[in-house]
Design a protein around this motif. Structure first.
Motif, PDB file in Angstrom:
ATOM      1  N   MET A   1      50.876  39.447  42.636  1.00  0.00           N
ATOM      2  CA  MET A   1      50.756  40.819  41.952  1.00  0.00           C
ATOM      3  C   MET A   1      49.265  41.157  42.336  1.00  0.00           C
ATOM      4  O   MET A   1      48.377  40.385  42.139  1.00  0.00           O
ATOM      5  N   GLU A   2      48.900  42.385  42.907  1.00  0.00           N
ATOM      6  CA  GLU A   2      47.497  42.771  43.404  1.00  0.00           C
ATOM      7  C   GLU A   2      46.961  43.471  41.927  1.00  0.00           C
ATOM      8  O   GLU A   2      47.564  44.045  41.385  1.00  0.00           O
ATOM      9  N   THR A   3      45.581  43.469  41.851  1.00  0.00           N
ATOM     10  CA  THR A   3      44.787  43.992  40.652  1.00  0.00           C
ATOM     11  C   THR A   3      45.041  45.750  40.855  1.00  0.00           C
ATOM     12  O   THR A   3      45.183  46.126  39.939  1.00  0.00           O
TER      13      THR A   3
ATOM     14  N   VAL B   1      39.396  39.846  35.942  1.00  0.00           N
ATOM     15  CA  VAL B   1      38.755  40.029  37.075  1.00  0.00           C
ATOM     16  C   VAL B   1      37.658  40.815  37.394  1.00  0.00           C
ATOM     17  O   VAL B   1      36.674  40.556  38.075  1.00  0.00           O
TER      18      VAL B   1
ATOM     19  N   ALA C   1      34.625  38.306  36.576  1.00  0.00           N
ATOM     20  CA  ALA C   1      34.295  37.569  37.863  1.00  0.00           C
ATOM     21  C   ALA C   1      33.525  38.379  38.856  1.00  0.00           C
ATOM     22  O   ALA C   1      32.558  37.903  39.283  1.00  0.00           O
ATOM     23  N   GLU C   2      33.906  39.550  38.977  1.00  0.00           N
ATOM     24  CA  GLU C   2      33.301  40.303  39.997  1.00  0.00           C
ATOM     25  C   GLU C   2      31.775  40.859  39.220  1.00  0.00           C
ATOM     26  O   GLU C   2      30.607  40.670  40.120  1.00  0.00           O
TER      27      GLU C   2
ATOM     28  N   THR D   1      29.605  37.489  39.276  1.00  0.00           N
ATOM     29  CA  THR D   1      28.973  37.278  40.819  1.00  0.00           C
ATOM     30  C   THR D   1      27.985  38.278  41.190  1.00  0.00           C
ATOM     31  O   THR D   1      26.900  37.483  41.899  1.00  0.00           O
TER      32      THR D   1
ATOM     33  N   MET E   1      38.015  44.459  43.137  1.00  0.00           N
ATOM     34  CA  MET E   1      38.211  43.290  43.813  1.00  0.00           C
ATOM     35  C   MET E   1      39.678  43.102  43.685  1.00  0.00           C
ATOM     36  O   MET E   1      40.426  43.136  42.675  1.00  0.00           O
ATOM     37  N   GLU E   2      40.378  42.634  44.898  1.00  0.00           N
ATOM     38  CA  GLU E   2      41.925  42.430  44.765  1.00  0.00           C
ATOM     39  C   GLU E   2      42.138  40.960  44.687  1.00  0.00           C
ATOM     40  O   GLU E   2      41.404  40.374  45.158  1.00  0.00           O
ATOM     41  N   THR E   3      43.436  40.805  44.063  1.00  0.00           N
ATOM     42  CA  THR E   3      43.737  39.306  43.918  1.00  0.00           C
ATOM     43  C   THR E   3      43.767  38.652  45.331  1.00  0.00           C
ATOM     44  O   THR E   3      43.310  37.366  45.325  1.00  0.00           O
ATOM     45  N   ARG E   4      44.246  39.322  46.186  1.00  0.00           N
ATOM     46  CA  ARG E   4      44.296  38.775  47.509  1.00  0.00           C
ATOM     47  C   ARG E   4      42.968  37.873  47.940  1.00  0.00           C
ATOM     48  O   ARG E   4      42.738  36.977  48.590  1.00  0.00           O
TER      49      ARG E   4
ATOM     50  N   LEU F   1      40.500  37.274  46.200  1.00  0.00           N
ATOM     51  CA  LEU F   1      40.124  36.215  45.510  1.00  0.00           C
ATOM     52  C   LEU F   1      40.719  34.883  45.874  1.00  0.00           C
ATOM     53  O   LEU F   1      40.262  33.935  45.911  1.00  0.00           O
ATOM     54  N   ARG F   2      42.147  35.003  46.175  1.00  0.00           N
ATOM     55  CA  ARG F   2      42.948  33.971  46.419  1.00  0.00           C
ATOM     56  C   ARG F   2      42.240  33.400  48.029  1.00  0.00           C
ATOM     57  O   ARG F   2      42.292  32.305  47.997  1.00  0.00           O
TER      58      ARG F   2
ATOM     59  N   LEU G   1      31.767  32.934  41.448  1.00  0.00           N
ATOM     60  CA  LEU G   1      32.890  33.484  41.880  1.00  0.00           C
ATOM     61  C   LEU G   1      34.026  32.360  41.719  1.00  0.00           C
ATOM     62  O   LEU G   1      35.036  32.785  41.470  1.00  0.00           O
TER      63      LEU G   1
ATOM     64  N   GLY H   1      36.847  33.078  39.235  1.00  0.00           N
ATOM     65  CA  GLY H   1      37.916  33.504  40.178  1.00  0.00           C
ATOM     66  C   GLY H   1      39.115  32.728  39.817  1.00  0.00           C
ATOM     67  O   GLY H   1      40.267  33.468  39.509  1.00  0.00           O
TER      68      GLY H   1
END
Lengths: 279, 279
Positions: A1-3, A75, A78-79, A82, B1-4, B6-7, B64, B68
């Motif tokens: 799942m994307e934010t 999220v 985190a951003e 950072t 920021m997208e979870t992708r 972050l991953r 992060l 993250g």
DNA sequence: CCCGGCGATACCCGGCGGGTATCGACCTCG
DNA sequence: CGAGGTCGATACCCGCCGGGTATCGCCGGG
């Protein structure tokens, strides 16, 4: 799942209206409809029940709204953290406090911490009532002073700093100011002196009282004879002219705690907490 | 920021190697490099210092990585819990317990809860040591039994259920089994009986003892005379043949708590907690 | 009964995420 | 000291997907 998908769903779930949600997100309605439908397909569960007249949440939608808000806050945290860690002019740590509360404790804490070896600059973030928790959770702050039972510490690590009683804060000259002590019942329904209403999502039940967002605003309104309030004893140290305090016999005791996000590994936060506990 | 993003970053930060991280992510190395560089640009801070021979985290990168991971766990939790809420054969609630621990309490709790009005099916998730917290945080479970001081409750809401002492668990016939009580010092460096090493990220310092992931494995190894251990008294109710317990005078007392994610609004979880507190 | 509001559908386009090929830096080893 | 190998960055291409506009279908209300 994307934010992105989560943000879209949360917007729709909050507005319960694709058009308004799309507007809020700064996009057109069709791609929003499509994105939400796609999210539902991917999760394998309907999140919304749509008729051409209304949108409602399914049980799964309720769950995703609650969990999604928490996830988005994480999220964002985190951003933000950072960004701060990478900023050249880094404020070592951001301390969130309710504007106007615990002023004395705050001053002592900042002084004591500044004297510590290895102290970093502390930025103080003055929050509206009840905003310190969210500020901590979404990364605007690293550590906060909270007041139980008003603030919620769910999901935060805390250490207790002390408790105090509460006093009624009244305009000078009010009938009750002669008393050495009052009870909550005495304060109920004072003629011509409505209680204040705290702004924010907590609850703003319609009523006669003025709307306030922090202690400073509140004290000013008391000074103007527009409202009264019940606050922790420590406000006494910073009352403006023209307001009087009377102890409240049966008010709940207020506990001040210092709180931080549970996975915080920051040295300055640990030092600040240790310093606070030594006060 | 997208979870992708972050991953991707977390993978690189954990591997400290773009090639391996790309492999782990099932993609080629160049787009991964590009994505991380783009993330750094967007955050306005370098996350990694690269030389052609090594990759290291900057302070911002450290932040992060920690934040993250927590954020990704929150997103996963949202996804998993939503899936479960939407599933037709929904297990009302998932309870995580350390495999082999608190068996008696668990049985009583499940019985008592099942008798409650409005009880829903409870799925029991047996975890490796120390895995209940993470399971709760990433949505594999809704509520868990933890044991202080071994498990960490950071970021979880908890209620205490009780405390107990600990006993040494030894192979039958061992010299110490004749004693009515031992101390931790007595157990140190037993000839031919090394202590076990808990598997998992907690720490697996190289050593002679066998590696175990839960109480059941541990008891079996004790039975085989390969190790000894110190466990809460309640394990006595489920000892296999051939093992003997001796109270340990100076071992820390163990507190069993029931824990749940702080923003849980689930009725079944609340009922389960209330039931546990009444036991 | 028609109009208006709202979500879904159809269709198009541009950008971005992912791929391969290759470069450049640097360490290692003969 | 040079050749080869390792590893991250760069160059370049392509297909898909996210976003846009136009429009439809449903339905409630005046």
């Amino acid at each position: 799942m994307e934010t992105r998908e989560l943000r879209y769903f949360v917007a729709v779930a909050e507005e319960l209206h694709f058009g308004r949600a799309a507007q809020r997100l700064g996009m057109a309605q069709p791609p929003l409809s499509r994105a939400v439908a796609q999210l539902e397909r991917r999760l394998g569960a309907p999140l919304l029940t749509r008729s051409s007249r209304s949108v409602a949440l399914t049980p799964a939608g309720e769950v995703l709204l609650a969990e999604g808000r928490a996830a988005l806050a994480a999220v964002e945290a985190a951003e933000r953290r950072t960004r701060r860690a990478g900023a050249a002019d880094r404020p070592g740590v951001v301390l969130a406090v309710k504007a106007g509360a615990s002023a004395e404790l705050l001053a002592k804490l900042l002084d004591a911490y500044a004297a510590e070896p290895g102290a970093v600059p502390v930025e103080v973030l003055l929050c509206a009532v009840g905003e310190q928790g969210p500020a901590l959770r979404d990364g605007r702050a690293d550590v906060a002073l909270l007041h139980l039972p008003f603030d919620t510490t769910a999901g935060l690590d805390t250490e207790e700093l002390g408790t105090e009683g509460q006093v009624a804060v009244l305009p000078a000259g009010h009938a009750l100011t002669g008393r050495t002590e009052v009870s909550l019942a005495d304060l109920d329904d004072l003629p011509g002196l409505p209680p204040p209403r705290w702004s924010g999502p907590g609850g703003r039940p319609a009523g006669p009282g003025p709307e306030v967002r922090d202690h400073a605003q509140l004290l000013q309104l008391v000074q103007l004879g527009r409202t009264y309030t019940v606050l922790p004893e420590s406000v006494r140290s910073q009352l403006p002219e023209g307001v009087v305090t009377v102890p409240v016999r049966d008010a709940a005791r207020v506990t001040t705690v210092i709180a931080w996000p549970p996975h915080s590994r920051s040295r300055p936060v640990a030092d600040l907490v240790a310093t606070a506990l030594r006060l």
